[in-house]
Design an enzyme around this catalytic site. Structure first.
Site, PDB file in Angstrom:
ATOM      1  N   TRP A  61      51.393  36.039 -74.694  1.00 53.57           N
ATOM      2  CA  TRP A  61      52.682  36.056 -74.004  1.00 53.57           C
ATOM      3  C   TRP A  61      52.484  36.327 -72.531  1.00 53.57           C
ATOM      4  CZ3 TRP A  61      56.108  40.981 -75.169  1.00 53.57           C
ATOM      5  CH2 TRP A  61      55.306  42.116 -75.271  1.00 53.57           C
ATOM      6  N   ASN A  62      53.533  35.990 -71.762  1.00 55.61           N
ATOM      7  CA  ASN A  62      53.493  36.119 -70.305  1.00 55.61           C
ATOM      8  C   ASN A  62      54.740  36.823 -69.801  1.00 55.61           C
ATOM      9  OD1 ASN A  62      51.160  34.210 -69.788  1.00 55.61           O
ATOM     10  ND2 ASN A  62      52.586  32.806 -70.797  1.00 55.61           N
ATOM     11  N   HIS A  69      66.795  30.511 -57.987  1.00 50.43           N
ATOM     12  CA  HIS A  69      67.033  29.149 -57.483  1.00 50.43           C
ATOM     13  C   HIS A  69      65.719  28.382 -57.391  1.00 50.43           C
ATOM     14  CE1 HIS A  69      71.302  30.039 -56.467  1.00 50.43           C
ATOM     15  NE2 HIS A  69      70.801  31.263 -56.496  1.00 50.43           N
ATOM     16  N   HIS A  79      76.972  32.613 -55.336  1.00 49.94           N
ATOM     17  CA  HIS A  79      75.797  32.262 -54.515  1.00 49.94           C
ATOM     18  C   HIS A  79      76.178  32.118 -53.041  1.00 49.94           C
ATOM     19  CE1 HIS A  79      72.074  30.568 -53.209  1.00 49.94           C
ATOM     20  NE2 HIS A  79      72.453  29.320 -53.213  1.00 49.94           N
ATOM     21  N   HIS A 207      77.513  23.526 -50.811  1.00 48.80           N
ATOM     22  CA  HIS A 207      77.549  24.924 -51.240  1.00 48.80           C
ATOM     23  C   HIS A 207      78.883  25.568 -50.829  1.00 48.80           C
ATOM     24  CE1 HIS A 207      73.134  24.415 -51.538  1.00 48.80           C
ATOM     25  NE2 HIS A 207      73.172  25.442 -52.349  1.00 48.80           N
TER      26      HIS A 207
HETATM   27 MN    MN Z   1      70.586  27.003 -55.711  1.00 48.89          MN
END
Ligand code: MN
Length: 257
Positions: A61-62, A69, A79, A207
Site C-alpha cells: 500500500w501507498n 487540483h 475554489h 472560474h
Molecule cells: Mn481546478
C-alpha cells in the site's frame, strides 16, 4: 425490467458503453504552474508504506500525495473568490454528479490557433445544429488538447509570454454561466480557463463566472472524441473532502451505441 436492470443489461451487452474521461494519475500527470509570486500545487506522487516486506509482509500500500487540483479533477464553487459562500466539494449534492453532457468540438480551430477562444456565436451555431444546451447538464469543450496530456511542456504550451492553450472568452463564459441552464463546464486543458486568461477582464472568467454562479468545473478530461454531440450521461466522482475546494475525480460517460 426495471430501469436499472435495463441499464445493467445494456452495459453488459455493449449497447451502452462506459467511456472513461479520466487521465491516468502518476508523477508525470501535468500540473498547473502559476508564475511568481503565487503559490503552486504539488504534483501527484505515491509514497510506499510497505510492499510484501518487513514493513508489511503480506500487503502492498501507498500514501498518496496530491493537490486537490491535480489531473482530471472537479472544481467546487468555493475554489474561487466569487463562490466563497458556496458549496465545498463535500457539499455538492450527489444527484448533481449524474447529469447529461453535450460536446462542443473546437479541435480544428484549436489546432490552427492554440489561443483560440470560444465565443457566444460559436455556441449559438452549435445549438442550431444540436439543440439547446441541457438543463442541469455539462458543456464538455473539446479542443484536442488531451492528445498533449502525456507531456507537461506540450500540455501547458508556455513561452515567455505565458501559457497558450484554448479556452472561452470572458463574454461567452459569463453568458454560459449566468444565462444558460448548464450545471458546469468540462475541458481537456489544465484548467477550465484559457492559458492567457490571467489577462482577461475579469481574469480567469470561467472560474469567476461558473463558480460564482454555484456551478462546477471539470478539467483534464480525455476521450471526448468518443462521445456524441449530445446524449451522453456523465458521472463525476470527486472525493467528499470536507472543506475542500476540489478533488481529483474519476469521470465516466455512458454512451448509447
Ligand atoms: Mn481546478
Amino acid at each position: 425490467m426495471s430501469v436499472l436492470a435495463q441499464l445493467l443489461a445494456a452495459v453488459a451487452g455493449g449497447s451502452v458503453e462506459v467511456v472513461d474521461l479520466t487521465a491516468p494519475l502518476s508523477e508525470r500527470t501535468p500540473v498547473l504552474r502559476l508564475p511568481e509570486p503565487f503559490a503552486n500545487t504539488v504534483p501527484f506522487s505515491l509514497r510506499e508504506i510497505s510492499r510484501y516486506d518487513d514493513r508489511g509482509p503480506a500487503w502492498y500500500w501507498n500514501d498518496i500525495v496530491t493537490g486537490e487540483h491535480v489531473g482530471t479533477h472537479f472544481d467546487a464553487p468555493v475554489h474561487w473568490a466569487t463562490g466563497r459562500d458556496g458549496e465545498d466539494v463535500s457539499q455538492v449534492p450527489s444527484r448533481r454528479l449524474v447529469a447529461p453532457a453535450v460536446v462542443l468540438d473546437a479541435s480544428a480551430r484549436a489546432a490552427a490557433d492554440p489561443d483560440f477562444l470560444l465565443e457566444i456565436d460559436h455556441v449559438r451555431d452549435w445549438e442550431r445544429e444540436h439543440g439547446a444546451l441541457p438543463d442541469g447538464g455539462w458543456l464538455l469543450y473539446r479542443t484536442g488538447w488531451d492528445a498533449r496530456s502525456g507531456d507537461q511542456d506540450s500540455f501547458l504550451n508556455a513561452d515567455d509570454t505565458g501559457p497558450h492553450t484554448p479556452g472561452i472568452s470572458a463574454e461567452c463564459a459569463r453568458w454560459l454561466a449566468e444565462e444558460t441552464p448548464l450545471i458546469g463546464l468540462g475541458t481537456e486543458t489544465v484548467g477550465t480557463d484559457a492559458g492567457a486568461a490571467h489577462g482577461f477582464d475579469p481574469p480567469f472568467p470561467c472560474h469567476s463566472f461558473f463558480l460564482g454562479a454555484g456551478k462546477y468545473g471539470l478539467t483534464q478530461l480525455q476521450n471526448l472524441a468518443r462521445l456524441p454531440a449530445r446524449g451522453a450521461v456523465l458521472l463525476a466522482s470527486p472525493l467528499p473532502i470536507v472543506g475542500g475546494s476540489g478533488s481529483p475525480a474519476r469521470v465516466l460517460a455512458l454512451v448509447e451505441r
